[in-house]
Design a protein around this motif. Sequence first.
Motif, PDB file in Angstrom:
ATOM      1  N   ALA A 128      46.994 -12.479 -17.290  1.00 58.00           N
ATOM      2  CA  ALA A 128      47.545 -13.674 -16.638  1.00 58.00           C
ATOM      3  C   ALA A 128      46.500 -14.320 -15.737  1.00 58.00           C
ATOM      4  O   ALA A 128      46.346 -15.551 -15.721  1.00 58.00           O
ATOM      5  N   PHE A 129      45.756 -13.503 -14.993  1.00 53.75           N
ATOM      6  CA  PHE A 129      44.697 -14.020 -14.121  1.00 53.75           C
ATOM      7  C   PHE A 129      43.640 -14.740 -14.946  1.00 53.75           C
ATOM      8  O   PHE A 129      43.200 -15.837 -14.597  1.00 53.75           O
ATOM      9  N   ALA A 130      43.232 -14.135 -16.068  1.00 51.81           N
ATOM     10  CA  ALA A 130      42.244 -14.761 -16.952  1.00 51.81           C
ATOM     11  C   ALA A 130      42.768 -16.103 -17.473  1.00 51.81           C
ATOM     12  O   ALA A 130      42.025 -17.087 -17.528  1.00 51.81           O
ATOM     13  N   ALA A 131      44.032 -16.148 -17.832  1.00 54.48           N
ATOM     14  CA  ALA A 131      44.615 -17.399 -18.343  1.00 54.48           C
ATOM     15  C   ALA A 131      44.627 -18.473 -17.256  1.00 54.48           C
ATOM     16  O   ALA A 131      44.324 -19.645 -17.536  1.00 54.48           O
ATOM     17  N   TYR A 132      44.955 -18.100 -16.031  1.00 55.68           N
ATOM     18  CA  TYR A 132      44.941 -19.072 -14.932  1.00 55.68           C
ATOM     19  C   TYR A 132      43.520 -19.559 -14.635  1.00 55.68           C
ATOM     20  O   TYR A 132      43.295 -20.741 -14.396  1.00 55.68           O
ATOM     21  N   LEU A 133      42.551 -18.653 -14.656  1.00 55.35           N
ATOM     22  CA  LEU A 133      41.159 -19.060 -14.438  1.00 55.35           C
ATOM     23  C   LEU A 133      40.689 -20.007 -15.540  1.00 55.35           C
ATOM     24  O   LEU A 133      40.017 -21.007 -15.266  1.00 55.35           O
ATOM     25  N   ARG A 134      41.034 -19.688 -16.784  1.00 60.06           N
ATOM     26  CA  ARG A 134      40.654 -20.542 -17.913  1.00 60.06           C
ATOM     27  C   ARG A 134      41.280 -21.933 -17.739  1.00 60.06           C
ATOM     28  O   ARG A 134      40.619 -22.949 -17.916  1.00 60.06           O
ATOM     29  N   ARG A 135      42.543 -21.979 -17.363  1.00 62.63           N
ATOM     30  CA  ARG A 135      43.230 -23.258 -17.147  1.00 62.63           C
ATOM     31  C   ARG A 135      42.599 -24.028 -15.987  1.00 62.63           C
ATOM     32  O   ARG A 135      42.376 -25.238 -16.078  1.00 62.63           O
ATOM     33  N   ASN A 137      39.486 -23.781 -14.793  1.00 62.72           N
ATOM     34  CA  ASN A 137      38.173 -24.269 -15.218  1.00 62.72           C
ATOM     35  C   ASN A 137      38.304 -25.426 -16.204  1.00 62.72           C
ATOM     36  O   ASN A 137      37.550 -26.399 -16.128  1.00 62.72           O
ATOM     37  N   ALA A 138      39.245 -25.324 -17.131  1.00 62.59           N
ATOM     38  CA  ALA A 138      39.436 -26.397 -18.117  1.00 62.59           C
ATOM     39  C   ALA A 138      39.821 -27.703 -17.432  1.00 62.59           C
ATOM     40  O   ALA A 138      39.358 -28.785 -17.834  1.00 62.59           O
ATOM     41  N   ASP A 139      40.635 -27.637 -16.389  1.00 61.79           N
ATOM     42  CA  ASP A 139      41.018 -28.852 -15.673  1.00 61.79           C
ATOM     43  C   ASP A 139      39.853 -29.426 -14.877  1.00 61.79           C
ATOM     44  O   ASP A 139      39.688 -30.651 -14.806  1.00 61.79           O
ATOM     45  N   ILE A 140      39.021 -28.572 -14.307  1.00 60.58           N
ATOM     46  CA  ILE A 140      37.805 -29.054 -13.632  1.00 60.58           C
ATOM     47  C   ILE A 140      36.907 -29.738 -14.656  1.00 60.58           C
ATOM     48  O   ILE A 140      36.378 -30.832 -14.412  1.00 60.58           O
ATOM     49  N   GLU A 141      36.723 -29.108 -15.803  1.00 55.55           N
ATOM     50  CA  GLU A 141      35.880 -29.675 -16.856  1.00 55.55           C
ATOM     51  C   GLU A 141      36.436 -31.013 -17.348  1.00 55.55           C
ATOM     52  O   GLU A 141      35.687 -31.962 -17.587  1.00 55.55           O
ATOM     53  N   ARG A 142      37.752 -31.106 -17.483  1.00 59.36           N
ATOM     54  CA  ARG A 142      38.377 -32.351 -17.928  1.00 59.36           C
ATOM     55  C   ARG A 142      38.107 -33.467 -16.928  1.00 59.36           C
ATOM     56  O   ARG A 142      37.718 -34.575 -17.301  1.00 59.36           O
ATOM     57  N   LEU A 143      38.255 -33.183 -15.649  1.00 55.51           N
ATOM     58  CA  LEU A 143      38.034 -34.196 -14.621  1.00 55.51           C
ATOM     59  C   LEU A 143      36.561 -34.588 -14.493  1.00 55.51           C
ATOM     60  O   LEU A 143      36.237 -35.738 -14.211  1.00 55.51           O
ATOM     61  N   SER A 144      35.669 -33.634 -14.693  1.00 55.48           N
ATOM     62  CA  SER A 144      34.232 -33.919 -14.566  1.00 55.48           C
ATOM     63  C   SER A 144      33.650 -34.532 -15.832  1.00 55.48           C
ATOM     64  O   SER A 144      32.553 -35.095 -15.806  1.00 55.48           O
ATOM     65  N   GLY A 145      34.360 -34.379 -16.946  1.00 57.14           N
ATOM     66  CA  GLY A 145      33.839 -34.870 -18.216  1.00 57.14           C
ATOM     67  C   GLY A 145      32.788 -33.955 -18.811  1.00 57.14           C
ATOM     68  O   GLY A 145      32.060 -34.359 -19.721  1.00 57.14           O
ATOM     69  N   ARG A 146      32.663 -32.750 -18.296  1.00 57.44           N
ATOM     70  CA  ARG A 146      31.662 -31.788 -18.792  1.00 57.44           C
ATOM     71  C   ARG A 146      32.364 -30.520 -19.283  1.00 57.44           C
ATOM     72  O   ARG A 146      32.569 -29.591 -18.512  1.00 57.44           O
ATOM     73  N   ARG A 147      32.713 -30.529 -20.544  1.00 56.78           N
ATOM     74  CA  ARG A 147      33.395 -29.374 -21.115  1.00 56.78           C
ATOM     75  C   ARG A 147      32.387 -28.243 -21.338  1.00 56.78           C
ATOM     76  O   ARG A 147      31.271 -28.473 -21.784  1.00 56.78           O
ATOM     77  N   TRP A 148      32.787 -27.053 -20.963  1.00 53.91           N
ATOM     78  CA  TRP A 148      31.953 -25.870 -21.190  1.00 53.91           C
ATOM     79  C   TRP A 148      32.459 -25.188 -22.442  1.00 53.91           C
ATOM     80  O   TRP A 148      33.619 -24.799 -22.507  1.00 53.91           O
ATOM     81  N   PRO A 149      31.591 -25.045 -23.458  1.00 58.70           N
ATOM     82  CA  PRO A 149      32.065 -24.395 -24.684  1.00 58.70           C
ATOM     83  C   PRO A 149      32.380 -22.929 -24.433  1.00 58.70           C
ATOM     84  O   PRO A 149      31.746 -22.278 -23.640  1.00 58.70           O
ATOM     85  N   ARG A 150      33.408 -22.471 -25.116  1.00 59.56           N
ATOM     86  CA  ARG A 150      33.794 -21.081 -24.986  1.00 59.56           C
ATOM     87  C   ARG A 150      33.514 -20.362 -26.305  1.00 59.56           C
ATOM     88  O   ARG A 150      33.660 -20.954 -27.353  1.00 59.56           O
TER      89      ARG A 150
END
Length: 151
Positions: A128-135, A137-150
């Motif tokens: 659950a913690f990993a899923a929240y961290l992924r979410r 980070n994904a929202d930060i990436e969405r707002l910054s326009g810089r997606r980090w590939p996984r």
Amino acid sequence: MVRATQEVEYEQMLLSRHGLLHHRNGRREDSRLERSAYILLSRIRVQGPMSIGELSDAFGLDASTLNRQTAAAKRAGLVERIPDPDGGMARKFRITDEGARMLDEEQERNTSSLDQIMSDWSEEDVSAFAAYLRRFNADIERLSGRRWPRP
């Protein structure tokens, strides 16, 4: 009344202060890779060879900063410059065997530290913690326009 986002801000500040502590035989052990090299190697491993321009776009850093970081990584034998595999003009940086080995070791030390830190957590809590961290980070990436590939 404290807003939940204020609590998140405070805990995030503490998390950035801690970093991951590596312990061996009861004493703290420093990372063998600098943070910038660790992140650089991680990105190149996931995405493949990258030019200075691509790295600059990916990290949101100016080219001079990336030139310093890649030069240091090159001197340390962690990356090498190669012609663009797709035939472009820019030369690209590729992780070396030594860079891959050191990245693997650092990731294993980080994972071992996390295993120690979360040793009393259930597998469900860790997931659950990993899923929240992924979410998060994904929202930060969405707002910054810089997606980090996984991977």
